[in-house]
Design a protein around this motif. Structure first.
Motif, mmCIF file in Angstrom:
data_model
loop_
_atom_site.group_PDB
_atom_site.id
_atom_site.type_symbol
_atom_site.label_atom_id
_atom_site.label_comp_id
_atom_site.label_asym_id
_atom_site.label_seq_id
_atom_site.Cartn_x
_atom_site.Cartn_y
_atom_site.Cartn_z
ATOM 1 N N ALA A 88 11.750 -2.469 -9.103
ATOM 2 C CA ALA A 88 10.936 -1.823 -10.137
ATOM 3 C C ALA A 88 9.458 -2.131 -9.969
ATOM 4 C CB ALA A 88 11.418 -2.263 -11.519
ATOM 5 N N GLY A 89 9.104 -2.980 -8.991
ATOM 6 C CA GLY A 89 7.705 -3.287 -8.744
ATOM 7 C C GLY A 89 7.100 -4.258 -9.739
ATOM 8 N N GLU A 90 7.944 -5.063 -10.376
ATOM 9 C CA GLU A 90 7.432 -6.042 -11.334
ATOM 10 C C GLU A 90 6.625 -7.128 -10.603
ATOM 11 O OE1 GLU A 90 8.892 -4.503 -14.974
ATOM 12 O OE2 GLU A 90 7.594 -6.238 -14.587
ATOM 13 N N PRO A 91 5.511 -7.570 -11.195
ATOM 14 C CA PRO A 91 4.733 -8.634 -10.544
ATOM 15 C C PRO A 91 5.526 -9.938 -10.494
ATOM 16 C CG PRO A 91 3.922 -8.218 -12.767
ATOM 17 C CD PRO A 91 4.898 -7.121 -12.463
ATOM 18 N N ASP A 92 5.364 -10.656 -9.391
ATOM 19 C CA ASP A 92 5.990 -11.970 -9.164
ATOM 20 C C ASP A 92 7.492 -11.906 -9.000
ATOM 21 O OD1 ASP A 92 3.737 -13.120 -11.684
ATOM 22 O OD2 ASP A 92 3.419 -13.219 -9.519
ATOM 23 N N ALA A 93 8.072 -10.700 -8.911
ATOM 24 C CA ALA A 93 9.525 -10.597 -8.772
ATOM 25 C C ALA A 93 10.004 -11.163 -7.437
ATOM 26 C CB ALA A 93 9.957 -9.140 -8.906
ATOM 27 N N ARG A 94 9.197 -11.008 -6.394
ATOM 28 C CA ARG A 94 9.604 -11.520 -5.073
ATOM 29 C C ARG A 94 9.728 -13.050 -5.093
ATOM 30 N NH1 ARG A 94 9.053 -7.635 -1.064
ATOM 31 N NH2 ARG A 94 7.954 -5.742 -1.725
ATOM 32 N N ALA B 286 14.096 -6.284 -10.523
ATOM 33 C CA ALA B 286 12.669 -6.431 -10.807
ATOM 34 C C ALA B 286 11.832 -6.131 -9.568
ATOM 35 C CB ALA B 286 12.381 -7.839 -11.309
ATOM 36 N N VAL B 287 12.320 -6.540 -8.379
ATOM 37 C CA VAL B 287 11.599 -6.237 -7.141
ATOM 38 C C VAL B 287 11.552 -4.736 -6.909
ATOM 39 C CG1 VAL B 287 11.663 -6.482 -4.625
ATOM 40 C CG2 VAL B 287 12.089 -8.470 -6.077
ATOM 41 N N TYR C 293 20.771 -10.605 -9.273
ATOM 42 C CA TYR C 293 20.798 -9.163 -9.520
ATOM 43 C C TYR C 293 19.607 -8.742 -10.377
ATOM 44 C CZ TYR C 293 22.232 -4.776 -11.737
ATOM 45 O OH TYR C 293 22.277 -3.498 -12.222
ATOM 46 N N LEU C 294 19.300 -9.547 -11.386
ATOM 47 C CA LEU C 294 18.175 -9.232 -12.253
ATOM 48 C C LEU C 294 16.859 -9.300 -11.484
ATOM 49 C CD1 LEU C 294 17.474 -8.527 -15.181
ATOM 50 C CD2 LEU C 294 17.271 -10.982 -15.646
ATOM 51 N N ALA C 295 16.718 -10.315 -10.622
ATOM 52 C CA ALA C 295 15.490 -10.444 -9.829
ATOM 53 C C ALA C 295 15.362 -9.295 -8.838
ATOM 54 C CB ALA C 295 15.486 -11.790 -9.090
ATOM 55 N N LEU C 296 16.484 -8.861 -8.230
ATOM 56 C CA LEU C 296 16.449 -7.745 -7.279
ATOM 57 C C LEU C 296 16.011 -6.453 -7.977
ATOM 58 C CD1 LEU C 296 16.972 -6.730 -4.419
ATOM 59 C CD2 LEU C 296 19.370 -6.379 -5.050
#
Length: 959
Positions: A370-376, A367-368, A362-365
């Motif tokens: 939100a456009g955070e770098p390396d989240a994918r 981040a994706v 959920y936290l990683a999703l």
């Protein structure tokens, strides 16, 4: 770390690690399959038709097995019920015992018997069972339709008992259990199990069987798969630990190191390695279970902490507290309860761990989105964990057949993804330090100019290899030109300067160049890891003088403030004269030691030893030159082993050491660690021959001995002529006293010309006293009764080798240490008795010692043949099996498994043989014995003047 920065700037690291992640995901089912999985075959109603058995395949025995709950059937009881028409219930492997027999078992704690009838299995073949996975006690039987083979199990796992107090759980430490199929009829496989401890009882997976070789190949493949898993996790853990050391403020690397360590522990337990340390009893299994279940909470907690470290702004405090508290509660529950409690709710705990993992997803999703770098990349790793864990859960619920270690590989993919992000961040940090590195480089150049003047006054050759070009820089000492005989040095490579004119093999040169390339421009640890490949001494052909020099090199890294190797400083010294002086000194010292060895040996004995050694070496030369045969290796080994034993009996330590090295090569070939190489074997044989010749040379030059066999015995022909004359003269004599005198004279001359057996025994026992003291024992006492036995020359040499083996075996294997003998009520000194009996056809030699005797059951366990022997006489014959030894480790004295085999081969070469006779009843599992050696009469020298017994009696009485 310049390679990380360059790779990051080119975009190769993210692409490479994404490709690696995809590869791991698609290979996950293959890599994580059950360790010993074979082709699936399905039994029906407790029977399996094996008529189409493929000898190259192994088979996993799925389907319906007979199962009798709450009863430990013996093989005879099962066969009796079959003959009486009793219909036994069946079950499917993978179901618990209570699920298999709910009417007879009210809980998982109980016992039962699994049976499978294998019809049309190849008869009398050596098969094997892969390790059975069951945290219970178990006994495995293999028998035929008449009950043969069912008297004893082929494997005991713990202690199977109906009573909980007497039952003991255990896991097999043998990955392969061999057995022999029925010679006639069908083969039955029976597994008795008992569970009085754990929450789940029964067999986890169907057994896998097949011919021994394919099963072993499957085991080896499983070990390779485990090695891959261990290697990946070790690499990830070490990789992130190094990052943490360089950047302690980055806690993400520490969490990933913790994940890798946890995965190592999890895989360690799943492959039963933990039992080597915890023990495979109750507490060992309890600890193993606890570690496995604790990882269900530590892994998702560490994964969440790692993801939170990348996106701290997106992690709510309540989320962190919830994951931490639930994980702590789960860990405490597993720690404080026994396995039958937390194991009963194992699936609930597993699902809880998966739900904790969803918080990381959920936290990683978020981040994706939100456009955070390396989240994918983070989301990709989390997805791998969830998918693998779901597969493992479905397997635990018996919906699919899948490996037990799916979460491990999913977490490994996640850790690899996280490591890619950290490596990228580390490369970016290196970019920020570029300006500092440039300033440091300028400072190094300034210091280099100051050092230049020092190099011109050194007497050693000193130069540097620089990173990037890997060529020699402009700074080098003036003495370097003189040492290597070359003027043009700057800009040359290490290959051009030194390696091309060295005596190093191409492989060594290539490893040196690779080690330098892997060290220059890298962290200093890279140099330390490759330093073992940098040769420190070799021979060099001087280009200017044409002479061969011995060069000694030292390698030292020159690193910057970031601990990165910029240059490697190499110092070269010409040590030719020093090495030659040391070589001459060693040779002189060796010659003195050999001379000291020779002066303790009579000249005629040394000459006979050289002749026998030459016979062994000539025989080995003939065997090596012929096409390879299976018995050739054994003959070579026997010859070398016998020669080493004789050399040790004479205290020829230098020769014994060289023979031992040659014997090591033969031992490696016997054990399959080296291939048959005639050139290498001939080189070893020549080395031994060279040392023998050196002994002979010292004997001739320093002691004045004549080592030629023609003058070994003075006036040999004259002695033979005297014997013939006496024999003819005796025919014309009538007086008893004259005939007795002539017979005595004939016997004396025969003993001078030929070889009395007592003399042969005396020579074979030389060095026995010092050999006994070297292994902590007292010298044995020899009682020899063999006064009238005279041997021909060839027979004497062979029997010398025979008794060398027998005496050494008694000393090392039979006779106890003084304290042990006193405790057993024996004299401190061991006793060896040798008696003879001569008949018209042959000589019998009786050999025995008063040692501990034979441990026949241990001898049977060590035999390569796994068949069960029914009597002690058959077990005793195993001592003559080639390659069998009762020692756990081989030494220069024994442990090769060649002693008694060599004795039999030597006696058979004379036309004789050896047999063992057991004495008395067994005591403490051991039987005393004696050896009976049979020697044909043609090996003996019989006196022609056979004086009747009545004449001897009259003469001795004064008539």
């Amino acid at each position: 770390m310049s390679f990380i920065k360059a790779a990051e700037q080119s975009g190769s690291i993210p692409k490479l690690l994404r490709l690696l992640g995809l590869l791991l995901v698609f290979s996950l089912p293959l890599m994580n399959s059950p360790a010993f999985a074979g082709q699936h075959v399905t039994a029906k109603a407790g029977e399996l038709d094996a008529s189409a058995w493929d000898p190259d395949q192994i088979y996993t025995l799925y389907g319906e097995w007979y199962f009798v709950g709450n009863e430990l059937l013996a093989p005879d009881d099962f066969l009796r019920r079959q003959r009486e028409g009793d219909r036994l219930p069946t079950t499917r492997i993978g179901l618990s015992m209570q699920q298999s027999a709910p009417d007879r078992l009210k809980s998982e704690r109980g016992y039962g018997t699994y049976i499978l009838r294998l019809k049309n299995l190849p008869p009398a073949q050596i098969f094997a069972i892969a390790e059975t996975a069951a945290y219970v006690s178990a006994r495995i039987y293999v028998f035929d339709s008449e009950g043969r083979g069912g008297q004893a199990p082929v494997e005991n796992l713990g202690h199977v008992a109906e009573d909980a107090a007497q039952s003991k759980s255990e896991l097999s430490q043998r990955q392969v259990i061999p057995f022999l199929t029925a010679a006639q009829g069908d083969t039955y496989l029976m597994i008795q199990v008992a569970n009085h401890v754990h929450a789940w009882g029964g067999l986890w997976y169907p057994p896998t069987i097949g011919y021994a070789a394919p099963v072993m190949n499957s085991v080896n493949s499983a070990l390779k798969s485990n090695s891959v898993a261990f290697g990946v996790m070790l690499f990830i853990g070490f990789y992130n630990l190094m990052f943490f050391f360089y950047r302690p403020k980055d806690k993400g690397s520490l969490y990933l190191t913790f994940i890798a360590a946890t995965l190592l522990a999890r895989t360690w337990i799943f492959n039963h390695y933990g039992l080597d340390y915890f023990g495979d009893g109750y507490w060992g299994l309890q600890l193993s279970f606890k570690i496995i279940y604790i990882t269900l909470f530590t892994l998702p907690w560490a994964a969440f902490c790692s993801v939170r470290g990348f996106f701290p702004k997106l992690a709510a405090s309540w989320m962190t507290q919830l994951v931490s508290k639930v994980s702590l509660i789960g860990i405490l529950f597993v720690l404080l309860t026994p396995s039958h409690i937390f194991g009963a709710v194992g699936n609930v705990l597993f699902i809880t761990g998966i739900l904790l993992g969803f918080f990381s997803g959920y936290l990683a999703l978020r981040a994706v989105l939100a456009g955070e770098p390396d989240a994918r990349i983070v989301l990709f790793g989390i997805s791998a964990i969830v998918i693998a864990s779901l597969f493992e859960l479905l397997n635990a619920l018996n919906f699919i057949q899948f490996g037990r270690n799916g979460m491990t590989f999913g977490m490994a993919i996640f850790a690899a993804c996280q490591s890619q992000i950290i490596s990228k961040q580390f490369a970016q940090a290196l970019n920020r330090s570029e300006h500092l590195s440039a300033e440091l480089h300028t400072e190094v150049q300034r210091q280099t100019r100051d050092i230049r003047s020092l190099l011109d006054n050194l007497n050693q050759g000193i130069f540097t290899l620089t990173a990037g070009s890997q060529k020699i820089g402009s700074l080098f000492s003036a003495s370097l030109r003189t040492i290597i005989g070359r003027d043009h040095i700057e800009g040359a490579t290490i290959k051009e300067l030194l390696l091309d004119r060295s005596d190093l093999k191409p492989d060594h040169k290539a490893r040196m160049e690779s080690a330098l390339a892997a060290s220059l421009g890298e962290d200093r640890i890279a140099f330390e890891l490759n330093a073992s490949n940098l040769v420190q001494e070799f021979s060099y052909s001087n280009e200017a003088t044409g002479k061969t020099q011995q060069l000694e090199l030292d390698w030292a890294p020159i690193h910057d403030q970031a601990d990165r190797v910029e240059q490697i400083l190499i110092s070269v010294r010409d040590v030719s004269e020093i090495r030659e002086l040391k070589k001459q000194a060693r040779q002189r010292q060796e010659d003195i030691e050999i001379l000291q060895e020779l002066v303790d040996v009579a000249e005629d004995r040394f000459i006979r030893f050289l002749q026998k050694a030459q016979d062994f070496l000539n025989d080995n030369q003939r065997i090596i030159a012929e096409p390879y045969k299976s018995e050739a290796l054994q003959s070579l080994f026997i010859n070398m082993h016998t020669l080493k034993g004789i050399a040790r009996s004479y205290h020829f330590t230098h020769l014994a050491h060289v023979v031992h090295l040659a014997e090591e090569t033969l031992s490696e070939i016997r054990q399959g660690r080296q291939d048959w190489d005639p050139l290498k074997l001939e080189d070893d044989r020549r080395n031994v021959a060279s040392v023998c010749e050196h002994y002979g040379k010292i004997a001739r030059e320093k002691l004045g001995w004549t080592t030629s066999g023609a003058t070994l015995r003075l006036k040999k022909q004259q002695i033979e002529g005297m014997i013939s004359y006496i024999q003819k003269a005796a025919l014309s004599l009538s007086r008893d006293e004259s005939r007795l005198q002539l017979a005595a004279l004939e016997k004396t001359l025969l003993e001078i010309r030929y070889h009395p057996l007592p003399l042969v025994l005396d020579e074979a026992s030389r060095g026995l006293d010092s050999l006994a003291r070297s292994i902590g024992k007292l010298p044995p006492t020899l009682h020899v009764t063999a006064d009238d036995v005279i041997l021909l020359e060839g027979s004497a040499a062979t029997l010398h080798g025979v008794f060398t083996h027998l005496l050494r075996n008694s000393l090392d294997h039979g006779l106890e240490e003084p304290a042990q003998r006193e405790a057993a009520g024996k004299a401190r000194h061991g006793i060896i008795r040798i008696e003879t009996r001569v008949t018209d056809d042959e000589l019998h030699i009786f050999y025995e010692d008063d040692g501990r005797g034979l441990d026949l059951l241990d001898l049977e366990r060590r035999a390569a043949d796994s068949s069960v022997l029914n009597n002690d006489e058959a077990r005793a014959q195993l001592m003559f099996v080639p390659g069998l030894s009762t020692k756990n480790q081989s030494t220069e004295l024994s442990g090769r498994g060649v002693g008694m085999d060599a004795v039999r081969s030597l006696l058979q070469s004379l036309g004789g043989d050896i047999r063992i006779e057991l004495l008395g009843a067994a005591a403490h599992g051991r039987r005393n014995f004696r050896l009976i050696l049979r020697i044909p009469a043609q090996c003996l020298v019989q006196p022609a003047l056979l004086v009747p017994e009545d004449i001897r009696l009259r003469n001795s009485s004064g008539f």
